[in-house]
Write a protein that holds these residues in place. Structure first.
Motif, PDB file in Angstrom:
ATOM      1  N   GLY A   1     -36.321 -46.409  -5.481  1.00 19.96           N
ATOM      2  CA  GLY A   1     -36.566 -47.817  -5.164  1.00 19.96           C
ATOM      3  C   GLY A   1     -35.888 -48.745  -6.152  1.00 19.96           C
ATOM      4  O   GLY A   1     -34.997 -48.364  -6.905  1.00 19.96           O
ATOM      5  N   THR A   2     -36.339 -50.003  -6.154  1.00 22.06           N
ATOM      6  CA  THR A   2     -35.744 -50.987  -7.063  1.00 22.06           C
ATOM      7  C   THR A   2     -36.153 -50.759  -8.513  1.00 22.06           C
ATOM      8  O   THR A   2     -35.443 -51.167  -9.429  1.00 22.06           O
ATOM      9  CB  THR A   2     -36.145 -52.407  -6.653  1.00 22.06           C
ATOM     10  N   GLY A   3     -37.306 -50.140  -8.722  1.00 19.66           N
ATOM     11  CA  GLY A   3     -37.739 -49.910 -10.087  1.00 19.66           C
ATOM     12  C   GLY A   3     -39.188 -49.486 -10.170  1.00 19.66           C
ATOM     13  O   GLY A   3     -39.915 -49.461  -9.165  1.00 19.66           O
ATOM     14  N   VAL A   4     -39.607 -49.179 -11.394  1.00 20.69           N
ATOM     15  CA  VAL A   4     -40.988 -48.794 -11.672  1.00 20.69           C
ATOM     16  C   VAL A   4     -41.472 -49.622 -12.852  1.00 20.69           C
ATOM     17  O   VAL A   4     -40.788 -49.714 -13.885  1.00 20.69           O
ATOM     18  CB  VAL A   4     -41.108 -47.292 -12.000  1.00 20.69           C
ATOM     19  N   LEU A   5     -42.633 -50.234 -12.695  1.00 22.15           N
ATOM     20  CA  LEU A   5     -43.274 -50.965 -13.786  1.00 22.15           C
ATOM     21  C   LEU A   5     -44.399 -50.085 -14.310  1.00 22.15           C
ATOM     22  O   LEU A   5     -45.312 -49.724 -13.569  1.00 22.15           O
ATOM     23  CB  LEU A   5     -43.837 -52.297 -13.290  1.00 22.15           C
ATOM     24  N   LEU A   6     -44.312 -49.727 -15.577  1.00 22.62           N
ATOM     25  CA  LEU A   6     -45.254 -48.770 -16.158  1.00 22.62           C
ATOM     26  C   LEU A   6     -45.969 -49.391 -17.349  1.00 22.62           C
ATOM     27  O   LEU A   6     -45.344 -50.045 -18.197  1.00 22.62           O
ATOM     28  CB  LEU A   6     -44.500 -47.508 -16.596  1.00 22.62           C
ATOM     29  N   GLY A   7     -47.288 -49.169 -17.440  1.00 28.98           N
ATOM     30  CA  GLY A   7     -48.056 -49.705 -18.559  1.00 28.98           C
ATOM     31  C   GLY A   7     -49.357 -48.955 -18.755  1.00 28.98           C
ATOM     32  O   GLY A   7     -49.697 -48.056 -17.976  1.00 28.98           O
ATOM     33  N   PRO A   8     -50.120 -49.302 -19.789  1.00 33.82           N
ATOM     34  CA  PRO A   8     -51.421 -48.663 -20.013  1.00 33.82           C
ATOM     35  C   PRO A   8     -52.423 -49.067 -18.930  1.00 33.82           C
ATOM     36  O   PRO A   8     -52.174 -50.020 -18.170  1.00 33.82           O
ATOM     37  CB  PRO A   8     -51.838 -49.198 -21.385  1.00 33.82           C
TER      38      PRO A   8
ATOM     39  N   ASN B   1     -54.526 -55.122 -14.195  1.00 35.22           N
ATOM     40  CA  ASN B   1     -54.888 -56.439 -13.675  1.00 35.22           C
ATOM     41  C   ASN B   1     -54.661 -57.552 -14.688  1.00 35.22           C
ATOM     42  O   ASN B   1     -55.219 -58.644 -14.538  1.00 35.22           O
ATOM     43  CB  ASN B   1     -56.358 -56.445 -13.233  1.00 35.22           C
ATOM     44  N   THR B   2     -53.846 -57.278 -15.697  1.00 37.11           N
ATOM     45  CA  THR B   2     -53.582 -58.301 -16.716  1.00 37.11           C
ATOM     46  C   THR B   2     -52.091 -58.582 -16.829  1.00 37.11           C
ATOM     47  O   THR B   2     -51.570 -59.490 -16.185  1.00 37.11           O
ATOM     48  CB  THR B   2     -54.167 -57.864 -18.073  1.00 37.11           C
ATOM     49  N   SER B   3     -51.386 -57.799 -17.643  1.00 39.64           N
ATOM     50  CA  SER B   3     -49.961 -58.068 -17.882  1.00 39.64           C
ATOM     51  C   SER B   3     -49.039 -57.509 -16.801  1.00 39.64           C
ATOM     52  O   SER B   3     -47.969 -58.071 -16.535  1.00 39.64           O
ATOM     53  CB  SER B   3     -49.557 -57.511 -19.252  1.00 39.64           C
ATOM     54  N   LEU B   4     -49.434 -56.426 -16.151  1.00 43.97           N
ATOM     55  CA  LEU B   4     -48.556 -55.807 -15.152  1.00 43.97           C
ATOM     56  C   LEU B   4     -48.276 -56.744 -13.966  1.00 43.97           C
ATOM     57  O   LEU B   4     -47.123 -56.842 -13.518  1.00 43.97           O
ATOM     58  CB  LEU B   4     -49.165 -54.489 -14.682  1.00 43.97           C
ATOM     59  N   PRO B   5     -49.270 -57.444 -13.422  1.00 48.89           N
ATOM     60  CA  PRO B   5     -48.968 -58.397 -12.341  1.00 48.89           C
ATOM     61  C   PRO B   5     -48.030 -59.522 -12.779  1.00 48.89           C
ATOM     62  O   PRO B   5     -47.268 -60.038 -11.959  1.00 48.89           O
ATOM     63  CB  PRO B   5     -50.354 -58.942 -11.953  1.00 48.89           C
ATOM     64  N   VAL B   6     -48.090 -59.895 -14.053  1.00 47.77           N
ATOM     65  CA  VAL B   6     -47.208 -60.960 -14.548  1.00 47.77           C
ATOM     66  C   VAL B   6     -45.757 -60.473 -14.541  1.00 47.77           C
ATOM     67  O   VAL B   6     -44.846 -61.186 -14.096  1.00 47.77           O
ATOM     68  CB  VAL B   6     -47.627 -61.401 -15.963  1.00 47.77           C
ATOM     69  N   LEU B   7     -45.518 -59.263 -15.030  1.00 51.09           N
ATOM     70  CA  LEU B   7     -44.169 -58.710 -14.998  1.00 51.09           C
ATOM     71  C   LEU B   7     -43.697 -58.494 -13.559  1.00 51.09           C
ATOM     72  O   LEU B   7     -42.501 -58.656 -13.248  1.00 51.09           O
ATOM     73  CB  LEU B   7     -44.126 -57.394 -15.771  1.00 51.09           C
ATOM     74  N   ALA B   8     -44.616 -58.174 -12.674  1.00 46.25           N
ATOM     75  CA  ALA B   8     -44.253 -57.938 -11.271  1.00 46.25           C
ATOM     76  C   ALA B   8     -43.745 -59.195 -10.576  1.00 46.25           C
ATOM     77  O   ALA B   8     -43.070 -59.099  -9.540  1.00 46.25           O
ATOM     78  CB  ALA B   8     -45.460 -57.374 -10.519  1.00 46.25           C
ATOM     79  N   THR B   9     -44.042 -60.374 -11.113  1.00 43.34           N
ATOM     80  CA  THR B   9     -43.506 -61.602 -10.517  1.00 43.34           C
ATOM     81  C   THR B   9     -41.984 -61.659 -10.651  1.00 43.34           C
ATOM     82  O   THR B   9     -41.323 -62.394  -9.900  1.00 43.34           O
ATOM     83  CB  THR B   9     -44.123 -62.849 -11.179  1.00 43.34           C
ATOM     84  N   GLN B  10     -41.411 -60.883 -11.585  1.00 44.13           N
ATOM     85  CA  GLN B  10     -39.958 -60.895 -11.802  1.00 44.13           C
ATOM     86  C   GLN B  10     -39.235 -59.872 -10.923  1.00 44.13           C
ATOM     87  O   GLN B  10     -38.052 -60.037 -10.637  1.00 44.13           O
ATOM     88  CB  GLN B  10     -39.653 -60.598 -13.277  1.00 44.13           C
ATOM     89  N   LEU B  11     -39.957 -58.846 -10.506  1.00 43.26           N
ATOM     90  CA  LEU B  11     -39.376 -57.825  -9.617  1.00 43.26           C
ATOM     91  C   LEU B  11     -40.505 -57.358  -8.687  1.00 43.26           C
ATOM     92  O   LEU B  11     -41.136 -56.330  -8.906  1.00 43.26           O
ATOM     93  CB  LEU B  11     -38.810 -56.660 -10.431  1.00 43.26           C
TER      94      LEU B  11
END
Length: 216
Positions: free
Chosen positions: A140-147, A152-162
């Motif tokens: 796919g276009t990418g994977v966003l990975l985090g703790p 429900n905190t920082s990951l949705p914020v980064l997801a606004t960019q991709l």
């Protein structure tokens, strides 16, 4: 004519001729008292019933109706604003550190993407090629990975960019940094205008239904 004294009369009465004194029966006071009490009770019940009728016709019943309507109003739900769930609205890009890794055969994508994220306010950590677990394996276009705490905190914020990237969390991962692993279908980040609108929507309070009293 002879004069006779009836027995038990104590000599008080004498019978003269053919006339006799009338013998009165003893009064029964018990029955009289019972009748008197019953009469008073009956009058009391009649008076109480009269007062109840007066209360109904003069508006006493309106108080009960008003109280019932107020109780109904207190349980009605009306929409009100509340903060976005999960706490994502409280996290700003400047508080998020992103590691950018390239899992495609195309060179230069990691650095270019990292530079753009930095312009948009994110902090940049490591930049380079993806590990063996992801190298050339992200279709796919990418994977966003985090703790786990970032779901429900920082990951949705980064997801606004991709927005098309897959989101994953790792319970064993420590710290707060996020990884952006660029996949084979990646072309570019969301436009800044689209990303800013997504951030604004994420930060805006959402209407939720909460119980509140309605003026009656």
């Amino acid at each position: 004519m002879s004069m006779l004294t009836p027995p038990g009369m104590g000599g008080q009465y004498r019978i003269k001729g053919d006339k006799y004194p009338r013998m009165r029966r003893p009064r029964r006071r018990g029955r009289f008292l019972i009748g008197l009490v019953a009469s008073v009770a009956a009058l009391g019940l009649v008076g109480w019933g009269t007062l109840q009728l007066i209360d109904v016709f003069t508006g006493g019943g309106k108080k009960a109706a008003a109280a019932g309507s107020k109780a109904d109003c207190a349980t009605r739900a009306t929409p009100s604003a509340s903060a976005s769930a999960g706490g994502a609205a409280a996290v700003r890009p400047s508080q998020i550190t992103v590691n950018v890794f390239n899992a495609t055969p195309r060179s230069g994508l990691a650095k270019k993407t990292a530079d753009e994220l930095k312009k948009r306010g994110f902090k940049i950590g490591d930049v380079g090629n993806a590990s063996k677990d992801y190298d050339k394996k992200v279709k796919g276009t990418g994977v966003l990975l985090g703790p786990a705490s970032s779901l429900n905190t920082s990951l949705p914020v980064l997801a606004t960019q991709l927005s098309t990237a897959e989101r994953r969390t790792d319970a064993a991962r420590k710290g707060t940094e996020l990884d952006l692993v660029i996949g084979n279908a990646f072309k570019d980040l969301n436009s800044k205008a689209d990303a800013d609108r997504a951030l604004a929507k994420l930060a805006a309070p959402q209407a939720t239904s909460t119980a509140s009293k309605k003026s009656c």
